[in-house]
Design a protein around this motif. Sequence first.
Motif, PDB file in Angstrom:
ATOM      1  N   MET A  32       0.840  -1.173   0.000  1.00 24.04           N
ATOM      2  CA  MET A  32       0.000   0.000   0.000  1.00 24.04           C
ATOM      3  C   MET A  32       0.887   1.237   0.000  1.00 24.04           C
ATOM      4  N   GLN A  33       0.459   2.228  -0.716  1.00 26.49           N
ATOM      5  CA  GLN A  33       1.206   3.476  -0.736  1.00 26.49           C
ATOM      6  C   GLN A  33       0.384   4.551  -0.050  1.00 26.49           C
ATOM      7  N   TYR A  34       1.055   5.284   0.803  1.00 26.81           N
ATOM      8  CA  TYR A  34       0.427   6.378   1.511  1.00 26.81           C
ATOM      9  C   TYR A  34       1.069   7.665   1.029  1.00 26.81           C
ATOM     10  N   LYS A  35       0.267   8.655   0.765  1.00 28.25           N
ATOM     11  CA  LYS A  35       0.768   9.963   0.352  1.00 28.25           C
ATOM     12  C   LYS A  35       0.847  10.816   1.608  1.00 28.25           C
ATOM     13  N   ALA A  36       2.060  11.162   1.991  1.00 25.11           N
ATOM     14  CA  ALA A  36       2.267  11.953   3.196  1.00 25.11           C
ATOM     15  C   ALA A  36       3.463  12.864   3.005  1.00 25.11           C
ATOM     16  N   ASP A  37       3.413  14.010   3.663  1.00 19.54           N
ATOM     17  CA  ASP A  37       4.513  14.968   3.601  1.00 19.54           C
ATOM     18  C   ASP A  37       5.447  14.858   4.795  1.00 19.54           C
ATOM     19  N   SER A  38       5.069  14.058   5.796  1.00 19.67           N
ATOM     20  CA  SER A  38       5.906  13.910   6.986  1.00 19.67           C
ATOM     21  C   SER A  38       5.707  12.515   7.569  1.00 19.67           C
ATOM     22  N   PRO A  39       6.674  12.046   8.356  1.00 18.31           N
ATOM     23  CA  PRO A  39       6.502  10.747   9.008  1.00 18.31           C
ATOM     24  C   PRO A  39       5.263  10.691   9.913  1.00 18.31           C
ATOM     25  N   ASP A  40       4.974  11.774  10.629  1.00 21.67           N
ATOM     26  CA  ASP A  40       3.782  11.799  11.480  1.00 21.67           C
ATOM     27  C   ASP A  40       2.512  11.634  10.653  1.00 21.67           C
ATOM     28  N   GLU A  41       2.452  12.334   9.530  1.00 20.64           N
ATOM     29  CA  GLU A  41       1.296  12.240   8.639  1.00 20.64           C
ATOM     30  C   GLU A  41       1.167  10.820   8.074  1.00 20.64           C
ATOM     31  N   TYR A  42       2.289  10.203   7.734  1.00 20.75           N
ATOM     32  CA  TYR A  42       2.290   8.826   7.227  1.00 20.75           C
ATOM     33  C   TYR A  42       1.671   7.892   8.267  1.00 20.75           C
ATOM     34  N   ILE A  43       2.132   7.988   9.492  1.00 21.46           N
ATOM     35  CA  ILE A  43       1.659   7.092  10.550  1.00 21.46           C
ATOM     36  C   ILE A  43       0.175   7.313  10.840  1.00 21.46           C
ATOM     37  N   LYS A  44      -0.290   8.546  10.767  1.00 21.73           N
ATOM     38  CA  LYS A  44      -1.716   8.834  11.007  1.00 21.73           C
ATOM     39  C   LYS A  44      -2.620   8.097  10.024  1.00 21.73           C
ATOM     40  N   GLN A  45      -2.121   7.827   8.822  1.00 20.05           N
ATOM     41  CA  GLN A  45      -2.930   7.181   7.785  1.00 20.05           C
ATOM     42  C   GLN A  45      -2.995   5.658   7.922  1.00 20.05           C
ATOM     43  N   LEU A  46      -2.149   5.088   8.763  1.00 20.73           N
ATOM     44  CA  LEU A  46      -2.053   3.627   8.862  1.00 20.73           C
ATOM     45  C   LEU A  46      -3.266   3.026   9.564  1.00 20.73           C
ATOM     46  N   PRO A  47      -3.590   1.776   9.242  1.00 22.23           N
ATOM     47  CA  PRO A  47      -4.612   1.060  10.013  1.00 22.23           C
ATOM     48  C   PRO A  47      -4.154   0.953  11.473  1.00 22.23           C
ATOM     49  N   GLU A  48      -5.088   0.910  12.384  1.00 24.41           N
ATOM     50  CA  GLU A  48      -4.769   0.912  13.822  1.00 24.41           C
ATOM     51  C   GLU A  48      -3.752  -0.159  14.211  1.00 24.41           C
ATOM     52  N   GLU A  49      -3.891  -1.377  13.670  1.00 25.80           N
ATOM     53  CA  GLU A  49      -2.990  -2.465  14.062  1.00 25.80           C
ATOM     54  C   GLU A  49      -1.555  -2.262  13.578  1.00 25.80           C
ATOM     55  N   ARG A  50      -1.351  -1.338  12.659  1.00 24.45           N
ATOM     56  CA  ARG A  50      -0.006  -1.064  12.136  1.00 24.45           C
ATOM     57  C   ARG A  50       0.667   0.114  12.844  1.00 24.45           C
ATOM     58  N   LYS A  51      -0.109   0.972  13.478  1.00 23.33           N
ATOM     59  CA  LYS A  51       0.451   2.197  14.067  1.00 23.33           C
ATOM     60  C   LYS A  51       1.477   1.910  15.154  1.00 23.33           C
ATOM     61  N   ALA A  52       1.158   1.082  16.120  1.00 23.87           N
ATOM     62  CA  ALA A  52       2.083   0.837  17.243  1.00 23.87           C
ATOM     63  C   ALA A  52       3.415   0.243  16.768  1.00 23.87           C
ATOM     64  N   PRO A  53       3.415  -0.794  15.907  1.00 29.01           N
ATOM     65  CA  PRO A  53       4.714  -1.316  15.444  1.00 29.01           C
ATOM     66  C   PRO A  53       5.514  -0.292  14.640  1.00 29.01           C
ATOM     67  N   MET A  54       4.842   0.508  13.821  1.00 32.04           N
ATOM     68  CA  MET A  54       5.559   1.512  13.038  1.00 32.04           C
ATOM     69  C   MET A  54       6.107   2.619  13.939  1.00 32.04           C
ATOM     70  N   ILE A  55       5.345   3.020  14.932  1.00 36.11           N
ATOM     71  CA  ILE A  55       5.831   4.038  15.874  1.00 36.11           C
ATOM     72  C   ILE A  55       7.040   3.502  16.626  1.00 36.11           C
ATOM     73  N   LYS A  56       6.968   2.241  17.054  1.00 35.13           N
ATOM     74  CA  LYS A  56       8.087   1.650  17.788  1.00 35.13           C
ATOM     75  C   LYS A  56       9.333   1.539  16.904  1.00 35.13           C
ATOM     76  N   LEU A  57       9.159   1.098  15.648  1.00 36.31           N
ATOM     77  CA  LEU A  57      10.296   1.030  14.713  1.00 36.31           C
ATOM     78  C   LEU A  57      10.906   2.412  14.514  1.00 36.31           C
ATOM     79  N   ARG A  58      10.058   3.383  14.285  1.00 34.60           N
ATOM     80  CA  ARG A  58      10.538   4.751  14.052  1.00 34.60           C
ATOM     81  C   ARG A  58      11.307   5.267  15.273  1.00 34.60           C
ATOM     82  N   THR A  59      10.785   5.026  16.453  1.00 32.87           N
ATOM     83  CA  THR A  59      11.430   5.473  17.689  1.00 32.87           C
ATOM     84  C   THR A  59      12.793   4.816  17.850  1.00 32.87           C
ATOM     85  N   ILE A  60      12.850   3.512  17.640  1.00 32.35           N
ATOM     86  CA  ILE A  60      14.102   2.768  17.797  1.00 32.35           C
ATOM     87  C   ILE A  60      15.134   3.205  16.760  1.00 32.35           C
TER      88      ILE A  60
END
Length: 151
Positions: A1-29
């Motif tokens: 899936m491709q998400y159109k976003a101008d920032s990492p925060d905007e990208y994560i906001k568009q994700l399905p709920e079950e994907r947000k936590a793992p992506m936030i954790k990856l980004r943080t790490i």
Amino acid sequence: MQYKADSPDEYIKQLPEERKAPMIKLRTIINKNLPKGFEEGMNYNMIGYYVPHSVYPNGYHCDTKLPLPFMNIASQKNFIAVYHMGMYANKEILDWFTSEYPKHCKYKLDMGKSCIRFKKLDDIPYDLIAELTAKMDANEWIDLYEKNLKK
């Protein structure tokens, strides 16, 4: 899936709920372990980690308007992906990663040349990704890029 976003925060906001936590954790790490000289932003419609033009003015040889890519993370249709160009360009890092992976995950490594695919979102080896992120600094990546990849 491709998400159109101008920032990492905007990208994560568009994700399905079950994907947000793992992506936030990856980004943080990744951000916590990313060596100096790299920046985070959007690259190829993914969250990207790259050498900015202020550090490497030549940019990426395929399109010099782009900064030199290093890592990306993305939520794809059937998996979360970590792309790491250093593994593609440095066999020692690739060999290290493939030998360490089974110590961190119970599932078989699903990997392409630089893409690590995680279909089981509860089995992402965050500690291993942290180590991988810190393995190469921006100057080492530039040297390796110029030596092996740039033609």
